[in-house]
Scaffold this motif. Structure first.
Motif, PDB file in Angstrom:
ATOM      1  N   ASP A   1       0.647  -1.361  -0.031  1.00  0.00           N
ATOM      2  CA  ASP A   1      -0.216   0.078   0.035  1.00  0.00           C
ATOM      3  C   ASP A   1       0.776   1.257  -0.008  1.00  0.00           C
ATOM      4  OD1 ASP A   1       0.872  -0.554   2.391  1.00  0.00           O
ATOM      5  OD2 ASP A   1      -1.225  -0.134   3.360  1.00  0.00           O
ATOM      6  N   ARG A   2       2.042   1.016  -0.135  1.00  0.00           N
ATOM      7  CA  ARG A   2       3.038   2.362  -0.436  1.00  0.00           C
ATOM      8  C   ARG A   2       2.834   2.976  -1.665  1.00  0.00           C
ATOM      9  NH1 ARG A   2       8.320   3.556   1.782  1.00  0.00           N
ATOM     10  NH2 ARG A   2       8.381   1.470   2.786  1.00  0.00           N
ATOM     11  N   PRO A   3       2.466   4.199  -1.616  1.00  0.00           N
ATOM     12  CA  PRO A   3       2.132   4.856  -2.820  1.00  0.00           C
ATOM     13  C   PRO A   3       3.149   4.967  -3.924  1.00  0.00           C
ATOM     14  CG  PRO A   3       1.926   6.354  -0.797  1.00  0.00           C
ATOM     15  CD  PRO A   3       2.436   5.284  -0.387  1.00  0.00           C
ATOM     16  N   THR A   4       4.207   4.671  -3.785  1.00  0.00           N
ATOM     17  CA  THR A   4       5.215   4.731  -4.956  1.00  0.00           C
ATOM     18  C   THR A   4       5.434   3.295  -5.470  1.00  0.00           C
ATOM     19  OG1 THR A   4       7.054   4.536  -3.076  1.00  0.00           O
ATOM     20  CG2 THR A   4       6.375   6.753  -3.963  1.00  0.00           C
ATOM     21  N   THR A   5       4.700   2.219  -4.968  1.00  0.00           N
ATOM     22  CA  THR A   5       5.039   0.802  -5.492  1.00  0.00           C
ATOM     23  C   THR A   5       4.170   0.420  -6.596  1.00  0.00           C
ATOM     24  OG1 THR A   5       4.125   0.109  -3.576  1.00  0.00           O
ATOM     25  CG2 THR A   5       6.241   0.284  -3.400  1.00  0.00           C
ATOM     26  N   HIS A   6       3.196   1.037  -6.746  1.00  0.00           N
ATOM     27  CA  HIS A   6       2.045   0.407  -7.686  1.00  0.00           C
ATOM     28  C   HIS A   6       1.581  -0.781  -7.302  1.00  0.00           C
ATOM     29  CE1 HIS A   6       3.263   4.133  -9.965  1.00  0.00           C
ATOM     30  NE2 HIS A   6       4.534   3.561  -9.999  1.00  0.00           N
ATOM     31  N   HIS A   7       1.329  -1.154  -6.033  1.00  0.00           N
ATOM     32  CA  HIS A   7       0.853  -2.350  -5.547  1.00  0.00           C
ATOM     33  C   HIS A   7       1.560  -3.702  -5.752  1.00  0.00           C
ATOM     34  CE1 HIS A   7      -2.879  -0.232  -4.520  1.00  0.00           C
ATOM     35  NE2 HIS A   7      -2.605   0.337  -5.592  1.00  0.00           N
ATOM     36  N   SER A   8       3.095  -3.548  -5.890  1.00  0.00           N
ATOM     37  CA  SER A   8       3.690  -4.681  -6.089  1.00  0.00           C
ATOM     38  C   SER A   8       4.062  -5.504  -4.715  1.00  0.00           C
ATOM     39  CB  SER A   8       5.151  -4.390  -6.335  1.00  0.00           C
ATOM     40  OG  SER A   8       5.776  -3.549  -5.168  1.00  0.00           O
ATOM     41  N   GLY A   9       4.140  -6.720  -5.163  1.00  0.00           N
ATOM     42  CA  GLY A   9       4.320  -7.862  -4.028  1.00  0.00           C
ATOM     43  C   GLY A   9       5.270  -7.612  -2.900  1.00  0.00           C
ATOM     44  N   VAL A  10       4.706  -7.363  -1.540  1.00  0.00           N
ATOM     45  CA  VAL A  10       5.652  -7.462  -0.376  1.00  0.00           C
ATOM     46  C   VAL A  10       5.477  -8.513   0.621  1.00  0.00           C
ATOM     47  CG1 VAL A  10       5.786  -4.957  -0.630  1.00  0.00           C
ATOM     48  CG2 VAL A  10       4.039  -5.759   0.666  1.00  0.00           C
ATOM     49  N   ARG A  11       6.614  -8.689   1.323  1.00  0.00           N
ATOM     50  CA  ARG A  11       6.412  -9.668   2.314  1.00  0.00           C
ATOM     51  C   ARG A  11       5.566  -9.318   3.582  1.00  0.00           C
ATOM     52  NH1 ARG A  11       7.897 -14.673   2.453  1.00  0.00           N
ATOM     53  NH2 ARG A  11       9.698 -14.447   1.678  1.00  0.00           N
ATOM     54  N   THR A  12       4.876 -10.230   4.032  1.00  0.00           N
ATOM     55  CA  THR A  12       3.864  -9.699   5.171  1.00  0.00           C
ATOM     56  C   THR A  12       4.858 -10.593   6.510  1.00  0.00           C
ATOM     57  OG1 THR A  12       2.552 -11.597   4.880  1.00  0.00           O
ATOM     58  CG2 THR A  12       1.777  -9.177   3.974  1.00  0.00           C
TER      59      THR A  12
END
Length: 109
Positions: free
Chosen positions: A85-96
């Motif tokens: 949900d970081r504005p600059t990442t364009h909804h890329s996948g991230v680790r939870t």
């Protein structure tokens, strides 16, 4: 010569990055321990955004290093993946991440 910080378009002034990595870790560590102690799944950015944490000296490398340190110390474990949900990442996948019993003990101490 000192650099000035330019306000964002919404008028907010970004938090200046820490001077060195160790100082930055000391500053942000408690927020991540508190997030881990809740037992909820979280992303790195969700903690940063909630607590308005400053950027490290090298954001491209240090955020990941922090999460690795927390994992290696036994405070968090991987929980899966999500869209950022970081504005600059364009909804890329991230680790939870999810906290461990060690994080709950640390937060209670």
């Amino acid at each position: 010569m000192t650099a000035t910080v330019q306000p964002a378009l919404d008028g907010s002034v970004p938090v200046a990055p820490a001077a060195d990595y160790e100082t930055w870790v000391e500053e942000v560590w408690p927020a991540f321990i508190a997030a881990a102690a809740t037992g909820r799944t979280f992303t790195c950015y969700s903690v940063v955004d909630e607590h308005k944490l400053p950027d490290p000296p090298n954001p491209q490398a240090h955020w990941g290093r922090l999460m690795t340190l927390l994992r290696d110390e036994g405070y968090i474990r991987t929980a899966g993946w999500a869209c950022s949900d970081r504005p600059t990442t364009h909804h890329s996948g991230v680790r939870t991440w999810k906290g461990t019993a060690a994080a709950r003990r640390e937060a209670a101490a």
